[in-house]
Design an enzyme around this catalytic site. Structure first.
Site, short mmCIF file in Angstrom:
data_model
loop_
_atom_site.label_atom_id
_atom_site.label_comp_id
_atom_site.label_asym_id
_atom_site.label_seq_id
_atom_site.Cartn_x
_atom_site.Cartn_y
_atom_site.Cartn_z
N HIS A 70 192.52 76.29 16.93
CA HIS A 70 192.76 74.99 16.30
C HIS A 70 194.07 74.99 15.51
O HIS A 70 194.33 75.90 14.73
CB HIS A 70 191.61 74.66 15.33
N TYR A 127 185.64 68.22 7.57
CA TYR A 127 184.97 68.47 6.28
C TYR A 127 184.91 67.12 5.57
O TYR A 127 185.94 66.51 5.31
CB TYR A 127 185.78 69.41 5.40
N PRO A 145 180.53 78.89 1.76
CA PRO A 145 181.19 78.85 3.08
C PRO A 145 182.17 77.68 3.27
O PRO A 145 182.77 77.57 4.33
CB PRO A 145 180.01 78.74 4.05
N LYS A 192 185.51 81.62 4.46
CA LYS A 192 186.17 82.88 4.06
C LYS A 192 185.28 84.12 4.07
O LYS A 192 185.80 85.23 4.04
CB LYS A 192 186.74 82.70 2.65
N TYR A 244 193.83 78.15 3.93
CA TYR A 244 192.80 78.02 4.98
C TYR A 244 193.08 78.98 6.14
O TYR A 244 192.17 79.62 6.65
CB TYR A 244 192.79 76.58 5.47
P1 FAS Z 1 176.58 91.38 6.45
O1 FAS Z 1 175.58 90.83 5.48
O2 FAS Z 1 176.98 90.58 7.62
O3 FAS Z 1 176.05 92.77 7.05
C1 FAS Z 1 175.39 93.72 6.22
C2 FAS Z 1 174.42 94.49 7.09
O4 FAS Z 1 173.86 95.56 6.32
C3 FAS Z 1 173.26 93.62 7.57
O5 FAS Z 1 173.13 93.71 8.96
C4 FAS Z 1 172.05 94.22 6.86
O6 FAS Z 1 170.88 94.16 7.64
C5 FAS Z 1 172.49 95.66 6.64
N1 FAS Z 1 171.82 96.34 5.52
C6 FAS Z 1 171.54 95.83 4.30
N2 FAS Z 1 170.93 96.76 3.54
C7 FAS Z 1 170.82 97.90 4.30
C8 FAS Z 1 170.27 99.20 4.08
N3 FAS Z 1 169.71 99.53 2.93
N4 FAS Z 1 170.34 100.10 5.09
C9 FAS Z 1 170.92 99.77 6.28
N5 FAS Z 1 171.45 98.56 6.55
C10 FAS Z 1 171.40 97.63 5.56
N6 FAS Z 1 180.70 82.93 6.09
C11 FAS Z 1 181.56 82.01 6.59
O7 FAS Z 1 182.77 82.27 6.59
N7 FAS Z 1 181.10 80.80 7.08
C12 FAS Z 1 179.75 80.50 7.12
O8 FAS Z 1 179.36 79.42 7.55
C13 FAS Z 1 178.82 81.45 6.63
N8 FAS Z 1 177.46 81.19 6.67
C14 FAS Z 1 176.59 82.14 6.15
C15 FAS Z 1 175.17 81.93 6.19
C16 FAS Z 1 174.30 82.89 5.66
C17 FAS Z 1 172.80 82.66 5.69
C18 FAS Z 1 174.82 84.08 5.08
C19 FAS Z 1 173.88 85.11 4.46
C20 FAS Z 1 176.19 84.30 5.06
C21 FAS Z 1 177.09 83.34 5.61
N9 FAS Z 1 178.47 83.55 5.61
C22 FAS Z 1 179.36 82.66 6.11
C23 FAS Z 1 179.01 84.75 5.08
C24 FAS Z 1 178.86 85.83 6.12
O9 FAS Z 1 179.52 85.45 7.29
C25 FAS Z 1 179.34 87.10 5.49
O10 FAS Z 1 180.56 86.89 4.80
C26 FAS Z 1 179.52 88.22 6.48
O11 FAS Z 1 178.33 88.40 7.19
C27 FAS Z 1 179.91 89.47 5.69
O12 FAS Z 1 179.86 90.55 6.55
P2 FAS Z 1 179.39 91.99 5.99
O13 FAS Z 1 180.07 92.26 4.72
O14 FAS Z 1 179.52 92.92 7.14
O15 FAS Z 1 177.84 91.80 5.58
C1 PHB Z 2 181.06 77.25 11.14
O1 PHB Z 2 181.55 76.88 12.23
O2 PHB Z 2 179.93 77.80 11.05
C2 PHB Z 2 181.85 77.03 9.88
C3 PHB Z 2 183.18 76.65 9.97
C4 PHB Z 2 183.89 76.45 8.80
C5 PHB Z 2 183.28 76.63 7.58
C6 PHB Z 2 181.94 77.03 7.49
C7 PHB Z 2 181.22 77.23 8.65
O3 PHB Z 2 183.98 76.42 6.43
#
Ligand code: FAS
Ligand code: PHB
Length: 405
Positions: free
Chosen positions: A74, A203, A294, A298, A386
């Site tokens: 994009h 947005y 979110p 980021k 962004y």
């Molecule tokens: P993660 O949380 O992805 O990974 C951590 C891993 O460690 C998990 O698989 C977990 O199971 C494992 N773990 C935890 N404790 C453990 C233990 N004791 N032993 C072994 N393994 C263990 N970001 C965006 O940019 N846009 C979004 O729209 C967005 N939506 C999100 C929605 C939700 C519900 C959540 C929770 C996050 C969202 N995020 C979003 C943020 C998300 O993308 C995170 O920034 C990203 O997953 C971060 O990656 P990690 O740091 O690798 O952590």
């Molecule tokens: C998504 O596509 O899930 C998305 C994109 C931009 C955002 C948050 C979520 O800021």
């Protein structure tokens, strides 16, 4: 049983998986411990937007074959205020930087497949229960797997275990400073089997609440609506979701296409930072150290940026015997983390209807949006943040090269 490796990685999310792959490419051995099943990790609907810096690091790791085929690049993003739209030309305002839509689920699948192809250990349903010996040169991760207790002795521990993991909790509370900001609303996110109604993201601020139009592919839309912190999925039948999306995203001459909803989730909105991101031989990367709402897209990108920083610091140790980058890890990450926190907070406050805001604050919000529409400088600041400031530096470097050529 006792096992040995160089880097013990807790968590098979984007941070842990990418670090494992980058280290493997340099011949550094690691073990990835993940407490969930492979299916669960690969199916968790989360982020969708990748900064150029993230794509570049994934490319360095050899993880972009599918991304290059399926990622949607994009050049711009649309902000809407009660139906008045303003397109921010990301490429024009940042010297050519863009963003890519490619779901986190796909990033994780690609990195897991890469890990499996290496034959290096990745253990699913293996829960790290404690981290010990961090003040020495051989920290130990205690973990359970298949009903048995194990000890993993390593040179370093990478705490990539997300916000609810054990790594951050292992740092003595007396040494940590936590910064926390909980927003008075949540996001209800849906995956819908319907083509996106616009090529780019929208947005939208609306007096009824925020909405976001995103996508996963030419056939699948990803959409979000602001909801109350007390809401549950039962409060949001499909009809209500589509009605609110139509109202909040709508503008003259445009209709949002609707379709079957494949998945619904509610995500709380929170900003959190924990300092330091290291303790002895333990280094935190990603959500284990910080989370952002979110709105700025980021979370995943910050996790990848931490991973890149930690990878370079570890390689400085293994290749040059230097501990200086490891010693400066927190300081280097924090400058970037707070810039991203501020941008995520700005976008969140700009675009959400805060039920607690005063009439004065409502006027400020409208004025901020109006400045974005009328000032290219204001739009440029949003565009640079962004696409990711690393991209800005890269494009400036490229421009300076072009300039001198
Ligand atoms: P993660 O949380 O992805 O990974 C951590 C891993 O460690 C998990 O698989 C977990 O199971 C494992 N773990 C935890 N404790 C453990 C233990 N004791 N032993 C072994 N393994 C263990 N970001 C965006 O940019 N846009 C979004 O729209 C967005 N939506 C999100 C929605 C939700 C519900 C959540 C929770 C996050 C969202 N995020 C979003 C943020 C998300 O993308 C995170 O920034 C990203 O997953 C971060 O990656 P990690 O740091 O690798 O952590
Ligand atoms: C998504 O596509 O899930 C998305 C994109 C931009 C955002 C948050 C979520 O800021």
């Amino acid at each position: 049983m006792t096992h040995y490796t160089q880097v013990g990685i807790i968590g098979a999310g984007p941070a842990g998986l990418l670090l494992a792959q980058l280290l493997h490419q340099q011949g550094i051995r690691s073990v990835v411990l993940e407490n969930r099943s492979r299916e669960r990790v690969e199916s968790r609907q989360r982020a969708g937007l990748l900064e150029q810096n993230t794509v570049d690091l994934l490319r360095q790791a050899g993880a972009t074959d599918r991304l290059d085929q399926q990622g949607l690049v994009h050049d711009g993003v649309i902000l809407s205020y009660n139906g008045q739209r303003h397109r921010i030309d990301l490429a024009k305002l940042t010297g050519g930087s863009r963003v890519t839509i490619y779901a986190q689920t796909e990033v994780v699948k690609d990195l897991i497949q890469l890990r499996l192809n290496t034959g290096e250990p990745i253990l699913f349903e293996a829960e790290a229960t404690s981290i010990d010996g961090l003040d020495g040169n051989e920290p130990m991760i205690q973990y359970t797997h298949n009903g048995e207790s194990h000890t993993l002795i390593c040179d370093f521990v990478a705490g990539c275990d997300g916000f609810h993991g054990i790594s951050r909790q292992t740092i003595p509370e007396s040494l940590t400073t936590a910064y926390d900001n909980v927003y008075p609303y949540c996001w209800l996110g849906i995956l819908a089997k319907v083509p996106p109604s616009t090529h780019e993201l929208i947005y939208a601020y609306h007096d009824r609440g925020f909405a976001l139009h995103s996508m996963r592919s030419p056939e699948i839309s990803r959409l979000y609506v602001q909801c109350d912190v007390t809401d549950t999925l039962a409060d949001w039948p499909d009809e209500r979701i589509w009605a609110e999306l139509q109202l909040r995203l709508g503008t003259v001459g445009w209709t949002l296409m609707e379709g079957p909803i494949l998945e619904k989730t509610i995500t709380p909105m929170r900003s959190f930072v924990s300092e330091p991101m290291q303790y002895g031989r333990l280094f935190l990367a990603g959500d284990s150290a910080h989370i952002v709402p979110p709105t700025g897209a980021k979370g995943l990108n910050m996790a990848v940026a931490d991973t890149g920083q930690l990878f370079h610091a570890l390689m400085d140790w293994y290749q040059n015997g230097s501990a200086s980058e490891l010693a400066n890890y927190t300081a280097c990450c924090m400058r970037r983390v707070w810039r991203v926190q501020e941008f995520s907070n700005f976008m969140t406050e700009l675009l959400h209807h805060n039920p607690n805001k005063t009439p004065f604050e409502a006027q400020l919000q409208a004025s901020r949006f109006n400045q974005l529409i009328t000032s290219q400088m204001a739009s440029t600041v949003v565009a640079e943040n962004y696409v990711g400031l690393a991209a800005k530096r890269a494009s400036e470097a490229q421009q300076s090269v072009n300039f001198h050529v």
